[in-house]
Design an enzyme around this catalytic site. Structure first.
Site, PDB file in Angstrom:
ATOM      1  N   THR A  40       0.782  -1.125  -0.340  1.00 40.85           N
ATOM      2  CA  THR A  40      -0.091  -0.587   0.010  1.00 40.85           C
ATOM      3  C   THR A  40       0.792   1.407   0.178  1.00 40.85           C
ATOM      4  O   THR A  40       1.961   1.176   0.469  1.00 40.85           O
ATOM      5  CB  THR A  40      -0.973  -0.506   1.081  1.00 40.85           C
ATOM      6  OG1 THR A  40       0.103  -0.224   2.427  1.00 40.85           O
ATOM      7  CG2 THR A  40      -1.950  -0.839   1.406  1.00 40.85           C
ATOM      8  N   ASP A  57      -5.318  -0.885   7.479  1.00 41.65           N
ATOM      9  CA  ASP A  57      -6.850  -2.160   8.265  1.00 41.65           C
ATOM     10  C   ASP A  57      -8.334  -2.354   7.652  1.00 41.65           C
ATOM     11  O   ASP A  57      -8.210  -3.600   7.262  1.00 41.65           O
ATOM     12  CB  ASP A  57      -7.138  -1.720   9.777  1.00 41.65           C
ATOM     13  CG  ASP A  57      -5.950  -1.477  10.570  1.00 41.65           C
ATOM     14  OD1 ASP A  57      -4.912  -2.382  10.777  1.00 41.65           O
ATOM     15  OD2 ASP A  57      -5.947  -0.536  11.568  1.00 41.65           O
ATOM     16  N   ARG A  77     -12.398  10.602   6.774  1.00 44.86           N
ATOM     17  CA  ARG A  77     -13.296  10.248   8.096  1.00 44.86           C
ATOM     18  C   ARG A  77     -11.910  10.267   9.807  1.00 44.86           C
ATOM     19  O   ARG A  77     -11.081   9.451   8.648  1.00 44.86           O
ATOM     20  CB  ARG A  77     -13.826   9.452   8.501  1.00 44.86           C
ATOM     21  CG  ARG A  77     -15.234   9.154   7.144  1.00 44.86           C
ATOM     22  CD  ARG A  77     -15.555   7.668   7.717  1.00 44.86           C
ATOM     23  NE  ARG A  77     -16.942   7.936   6.117  1.00 44.86           N
ATOM     24  CZ  ARG A  77     -17.774   6.760   6.457  1.00 44.86           C
ATOM     25  NH1 ARG A  77     -17.605   4.956   6.806  1.00 44.86           N
ATOM     26  NH2 ARG A  77     -18.884   6.382   5.611  1.00 44.86           N
TER      27      ARG A  77
HETATM   28  O1  RIB Z   1      -3.660   0.509  12.242  1.00 47.42           O
HETATM   29  C1  RIB Z   1      -4.089   1.588  13.221  1.00 47.42           C
HETATM   30  C2  RIB Z   1      -4.070   0.859  14.527  1.00 47.42           C
HETATM   31  O2  RIB Z   1      -2.811   0.931  14.697  1.00 47.42           O
HETATM   32  C3  RIB Z   1      -4.460   1.776  15.895  1.00 47.42           C
HETATM   33  O3  RIB Z   1      -5.991   1.933  15.437  1.00 47.42           O
HETATM   34  C4  RIB Z   1      -3.680   1.546  16.299  1.00 47.42           C
HETATM   35  O4  RIB Z   1      -4.292   1.033  17.447  1.00 47.42           O
HETATM   36  C5  RIB Z   1      -2.405   0.441  16.733  1.00 47.42           C
HETATM   37  O5  RIB Z   1      -2.931  -0.630  15.810  1.00 47.42           O
END
Ligand code: RIB
Length: 315
Positions: free
Chosen positions: A227, A259, A292
């Site tokens: 990415t 994520d 967001r």
């Molecule tokens: O990828 C973002 C996440 O990385 C956050 O929510 C934080 O908790 C870390 O784990």
């Protein structure tokens, strides 16, 4: 032609749960610099939890295998997972430990820096993953990251591989020891920083990216996607570097964008989409999340489809 199914994909996420303490700043501080923040908020996070919540919002039947502390943060994280439709029956509360925390700075240019204190994430054992072996065996995809111990990540990948279940390894935060896990990964998804640290190949020009992606396949990963933030993402297709450009959005907060990208990939690959089509969908999903504030910004499937239709690039 790739066939794909409208069946609800079943995704198991094995990984971290954190509480994020998020501070807004004009710019990330330099070493030895003190800056004034604009405000703070406390939200649920953790790469694993974010991926599980995103998969559920995208319509997957989602299960999380994780460890939380016996504190109010742990209760809040579990309640959030359940409220978002994630099965949390394999989220173990560990007595005497604190839930993981992340201190996150988010700057006006949407960049961030994150420090994670693992807490109970460090107590997620291979045995806890073994307890979820039947769940993993029946999944369409298993997603793991590196905020929990490597033997635990290995256990999840091994169970999945034994049962022919697709494995997605998001090597975040980067750890060179994870190279030993790549033969168990169908898909590895570093960002550009993680790719450079895993391979020792710096630079984001085409030649460097090609060499670094190839290097991870030589370590045993079947496929690799990097990415690239506003540049989108890239992979190798039969040895050729192929880019999926990012959709244009006004970036507000990039926390958790990776994520969402991983969760969307898992859902779409589980539905039978090709890697490139799954990348297009994941790219749109992460673009919405970047527009967001906070890591808890995953879109629904309808929102992603609307964005792709608008972009004239519906998969
Ligand atoms: O990828 C973002 C996440 O990385 C956050 O929510 C934080 O908790 C870390 O784990």
């Amino acid at each position: 032609m790739t066939s794909f199914s409208n069946a609800v994909p079943r995704i198991v996420v094995v990984g971290s749960v954190n509480i994020d303490i998020v501070l807004s700043v004009a710019a990330l501080p330099l070493p030895n610099e003190t800056v004034l923040g604009r405000g703070s908020k406390t939200v649920v996070g953790g790469k694993g939890l974010n991926q599980a919540v995103a998969a559920a919002r995208l319509g997957a039947e989602t299960y999380m295998v994780a460890a939380i502390g016996d504190d109010a943060f742990g209760d809040a994280a579990r309640a959030h997972l359940v409220a978002q439709g994630v099965d949390a029956s394999h989220v173990t509360m560990v007595a005497g430990m604190a839930t993981g925390t992340a201190h996150i700075l988010v700057a006006d240019d949407a960049s961030n820096s994150i420090v994670v204190t693992p807490g109970a994430n460090a107590a997620l054992t291979p045995a806890m993953v073994e307890d979820a072996a039947d769940l993993i065996a029946g999944a369409d995809a298993v997603v793991v990251q590196l905020e929990v111990p490597l033997p635990t990540v290995r256990a999840a990948l091994e169970i999945a591989r034994r049962h022919g279940v697709r494995t997605i390894l998001n090597p975040a935060p980067s750890d060179k020891a994870a190279l030993a896990l790549l033969p168990l990964a169908d898909l590895v998804t570093p960002n550009e920083t993680e790719l450079a640290s895993l391979t020792g190949i710096d630079g984001t020009n085409d030649a460097a990216l090609h060499a670094a992606l190839h290097d991870l396949t030589q370590h045993g990963a079947r496929e690799v996607i990097v990415t690239l933030g506003p540049r989108g993402s890239a992979t190798l297709v039969e040895g050729t570097l192929v880019f999926e450009p990012a959709l244009r959005i006004k970036a507000v907060d990039t926390t958790g964008a990776g994520d969402v990208f991983n969760a969307a990939l898992a859902c779409e690959l589980a539905r039978g989409l090709s890697l490139l089509r799954a990348m297009a969908f994941a790219s749109a999903a992460s673009a919405i999340s970047v527009s967001r504030a906070s890591a808890d910004a995953a879109p629904t499937r309808d929102e992603v489809e609307a964005m792709l239709a608008h972009a004239g690039d519906r998969p």
